[in-house]
Design an enzyme around this catalytic site. Structure first.
Site, PDB file in Angstrom:
ATOM      1  CB  SER A  88     -79.626  17.475  -5.519  1.00  0.00           C
ATOM      2  OG  SER A  88     -80.528  16.418  -5.663  1.00  0.00           O
ATOM      3  CG  HIS A 127     -75.325  16.848  -4.897  1.00  0.00           C
ATOM      4  ND1 HIS A 127     -75.398  15.511  -4.553  1.00  0.00           N
ATOM      5  CD2 HIS A 127     -76.430  17.080  -5.648  1.00  0.00           C
ATOM      6  CE1 HIS A 127     -76.497  14.979  -5.059  1.00  0.00           C
ATOM      7  NE2 HIS A 127     -77.132  15.911  -5.736  1.00  0.00           N
TER       8      HIS A 127
END
Length: 188
Positions: free
Chosen positions: A115, A166
């Site tokens: 991610s 992230h």
């Protein structure tokens, strides 16, 4: 506009295959999950995990969503920037995401997944081509890519999600996107 090299190598498909093979290997040998996943408290004993954790996923839904995102965002960025710059964004985004995870997460927690690297791809695309519109399920109309990324970043703050990775990936991606865009025109 730069395009990927004329070779038969496709960096996006290679990364997807590597993620899937790692996922299958971890299913077959569960000890690999602990060996390849990033636990901040164990980093000095397992320094390779700052990279290998980007290829480990916690479940079928995790890898499915990440690989779909990698395919669409990655294919677009690869066509715009070429393989070298695509891979730089991907790996540096994943590594910076992992560095933020190490610095800001519970030292005993484990971070896995692509991610951070994928947020880097999205950030770079949003900087290079800010008018791109994408579909986000279940929204029935296309939205600007930057809005979709902002939405996914907000969702990252749900429990059990490594928002640190992230955010780190997104920061790197935005920076690289503005750097790559400087002085160039991309036709999208």
């Amino acid at each position: 506009m730069r395009t990927s090299s004329p070779s038969n190598f496709n960096a996006v498909l290679f990364l997807i295959a590597l993620n899937i093979l790692t996922f299958i290997a971890c299913l077959l040998r569960p000890g690999l999950f602990l060996f390849l996943g990033l636990t901040p408290a164990l980093l000095s004993q397992q320094p390779w995990t700052i990279v290998t954790s980007m290829f480990v996923h916690a479940g079928f839904g995790h890898i499915l969503f990440n690989m779909i995102s990698l395919y669409f965002l990655g294919s677009f960025l690869l066509r715009l920037t070429g393989e070298r710059d695509f891979l730089i964004v991907y790996f540096l985004g994943g590594i910076l995401g992992n560095v933020l995870f190490i610095l800001l997460a519970n030292p005993l927690s484990m971070g896995v997944g692509a991610s951070g690297a994928i947020f880097a791809l999205g950030g770079a695309l949003a900087a290079i081509a800010p008018r791109i519109r994408v579909f986000v399920f279940p929204i029935p109309a296309p939205v600007p890519l930057w809005a979709a990324i902002a939405l996914f970043l907000i969702i990252s703050f749900l429990p059990g999600i490594a928002w640190q990775a992230h955010l780190g990936g997104l920061i790197l991606g935005l920076g690289m996107g503005f750097f790559l865009k400087k002085g160039k025109t991309y036709y999208v």
